[in-house]
Scaffold this active site. Structure first.
Site, PDB file in Angstrom:
ATOM      1  CB  SER A  28       4.022 -29.991  10.939  1.00 38.33           C
ATOM      2  OG  SER A  28       5.379 -30.956   9.671  1.00 38.33           O
ATOM      3  CG  ASP A 326       1.380 -37.472  10.409  1.00 36.91           C
ATOM      4  OD1 ASP A 326       2.694 -37.859   9.774  1.00 36.91           O
ATOM      5  OD2 ASP A 326       1.219 -37.011  11.088  1.00 36.91           O
ATOM      6  CG  HIS A 329       5.414 -35.390  10.967  1.00 32.28           C
ATOM      7  ND1 HIS A 329       3.639 -35.414  10.174  1.00 32.28           N
ATOM      8  CD2 HIS A 329       5.883 -34.226  10.384  1.00 32.28           C
ATOM      9  CE1 HIS A 329       3.513 -33.841   9.913  1.00 32.28           C
ATOM     10  NE2 HIS A 329       4.388 -33.405   9.910  1.00 32.28           N
TER      11      HIS A 329
END
Length: 548
Positions: A28, A326, A329
């Site tokens: 991600s 978040d 990340h």
């Protein structure tokens, strides 16, 4: 001579390939939207994800941050005109032969079983299988020989391992319910990642940037589940990561020796880079290096689409003041700093800096040496168009001095090349750039300070071109270039010239031959190469040595 070339280029423009294609693999941290096309709990397709991503005008793209990822920023710095699209998006095959493709998937890992909690994801092994499909397309589109040359010059970025480590510290996950010893786990990850890199090598990849795992012991999620106080990180988690990174670096050194001089494996020291940002966050302009800007510390902290598609959970007032976007990340602001340190060097990242610039530069010199040997061996078999190229090079040495670098070669990727432009170059760059400015967005010409006739250099010329091309598709870009060239000719001239000189193979080779010496100002350093057109091989390709 210049006017003749412009006439011909309107219908037989030499094929120009650029060595800036980037193929992205990972999780991600670099996912560009592949998970949008999966049934998964790991998605970033709702606001406020992407709120600062300008190409999408602030709409979510599937990137797990508020703006660009590190791979996006590095790609831009290396000359990419567009971001590699997600592999799972529709109709992206053609990008494989241009900007590259992004295969990364949120929640994925080095191990196939990593991320099962999130249901859908694309493990690294499957990402490589997807690249195999892309490779088949590249071979079909370019021919085996040109495809191999293209793939060898492309960059392969691998950013993965974080989710494997996070899962290791979550014993409730079935496949890791009984944890192995940290050293065994590290060796297992390195071994599996090495096999994946070797697999890519067999498929033709030669230039690798392998990003180490960052200081996960400092991310909001890990700090929360391990009850770490403010301003501190999990020593246990970070110790495992540091030892894993050391072993990975050693393995990459071995691969550099074993895979031959044309293969290069660069280690990106993300751990030290990001750790330094967290420790000295105030010096970098951040106010918060502990908590997330958006959402909470524990799942669920994703944003679900409701009646109001623009609604979101609580978000910090100033995203640029937070290190973390978040619970997992970093923000785009943090990504920008990391990318710049990767590219420009830093006392904490000397090992990576020397690798990225020094090793890639060494690789390019090896390729140039090989090319010189091939030229020596085949000089007697030059065809008519190639002899014209030699002649034009001699003529052009009087007009301009080309590259001003001491080596006479383009600077390494990520660095600006110095040019010593002559009056011929500056005149055409100015004429072309001024006409290009007319195609810019409204107000572009007014915002830019008008330059004099000989004030344009290659960098400013490229800058104008990139601004004009921004937001346009490849077809639209071609239309703009065509209209600019047409505007430099008398009315009706292109149509008349087509009647007088119908396109032939010799003409295509002639165009390519004069592009290299006479249109250095337009395409930069380039070389004459063989391409396949309609199943017939001909010397009508122009390969750019460096993307700006």
């Amino acid at each position: 001579m210049t006017i003749i070339f412009i006439f011909q280029m309107l219908y037989v423009f030499p094929i120009c390939s650029c060595a800036a294609a980037i193929f992205v693999f990972g999780d991600s941290l670099v996912d560009a939207g592949n998970n949008n096309f999966l049934f998964t709990l790991s998605k970033a397709d709702s606001p406020p994800y992407g709120i600062d991503f300008k190409p999408s005008h602030g709409k979510p793209t599937g990137r797990f941050t508020n703006g660009r990822t590190i791979s996006d920023i590095v790609g831009e710095a290396l000359g990419a005109n567009s971001f590699p699209p997600p592999y799972l998006a529709p109709n992206v095959e053609s990008n494989a032969t241009h900007s590259g493709i992004n295969y990364a998937s949120g929640a994925s890992g080095i191990l196939d079983a990593t991320g099962t909690l999130f249901i859908g994801r694309v493990p690294l092994s499957e990402q490589i299988s997807n690249f195999e499909e892309s490779r088949r397309y590249i071979v079909k589109a370019m021919g085996e020989k040109n495809a191999m040359r293209f793939i060898k010059k492309a960059m392969f970025s691998v950013t993965i391992g974080s989710n494997d480590v996070i899962n290791y510290f979550q014993p409730s996950i079935p496949f890791l319910s009984e944890k192995v010893a940290p050293t065994t786990f590290q060796d297992f990850l390195v071994s599996n990642l090495t096999m994946s890199l070797q697999r890519l090598h067999k498929l033709g990849a030669r230039k690798f940037v392998v990003v180490g795992v960052g200081p996960l012991g400092c991310i909001p999620f890990i700090r929360a589940i391990r009850l770490i106080s403010k301003g501190k990180c999990s020593v246990e988690v970070n110790t495992l990561i540091r030892n894993y990174n050391k072993k990975l670096n050693v393995e990459l050194v071995r691969l550099n020796k074993d895979m031959g001089p044309k293969a290069i494996f660069v280690y990106a020291n993300s751990y030290d880079v990001f750790r330094e940002i967290i420790l000295n966050h105030k010096q970098h302009g951040f106010e918060n290096a502990d908590g997330p800007c958006c959402g909470g510390y524990f799942p669920p902290f994703v944003w679900y689409k409701g009646e109001n598609a623009n609604s979101s959970s609580v978000m910090c007032d100033d995203r640029g003041k937070y290190v973390f976007w978040d619970a997992y990340h970093p923000t785009e602001a943090a990504n920008v700093i990391v990318a710049k340190k990767f590219l420009n060097g830093d006392p904490t990242t000397n090992d990576f800096y020397e690798s990225l610039n020094g090793r890639i530069s060494a690789l390019e010199k090896l390729k140039e040496a090989d090319a010189a040997k091939r030229m020596e061996a085949t000089v007697e078999s030059l065809n008519g168009a190639q002899w014209l190229l030699v002649l034009f090079k001699v003529l052009c040495s009087v007009i301009r001095c080309e590259i001003a670098e001491p080596s006479g070669e383009p600077a390494p990727l990520g660095k600006k090349t110095k040019y010593n432009d002559g009056l011929f170059d500056k005149a055409f760059m100015t004429l072309f750039a001024r006409k290009m400015e007319k195609f810019g967005k409204k107000g572009f010409a007014e915002m830019e300070k008008k330059k004099g006739w000989f004030d344009y250099d290659y960098d400013s010329f490229v800058d104008v071109s990139m601004k004009v091309m921004q937001g346009r598709s490849r077809i639209q870009q071609h239309q703009v270039v065509r209209e600019v060239f047409v505007s430099m000719l008398p009315p009706g001239a292109p149509a008349q010239f087509r009647k007088l000189f119908p396109p032939t193979q010799w003409e295509a080779e002639f165009n390519a031959a004069i592009t290299v010496p006479f249109f250095f100002w337009l395409v930069g350093p380039s070389e004459f190469v063989e391409v396949e057109v309609g199943g017939v091989k001909q010397k009508s390709g122009v390969h750019r040595k460096k993307c700006m």
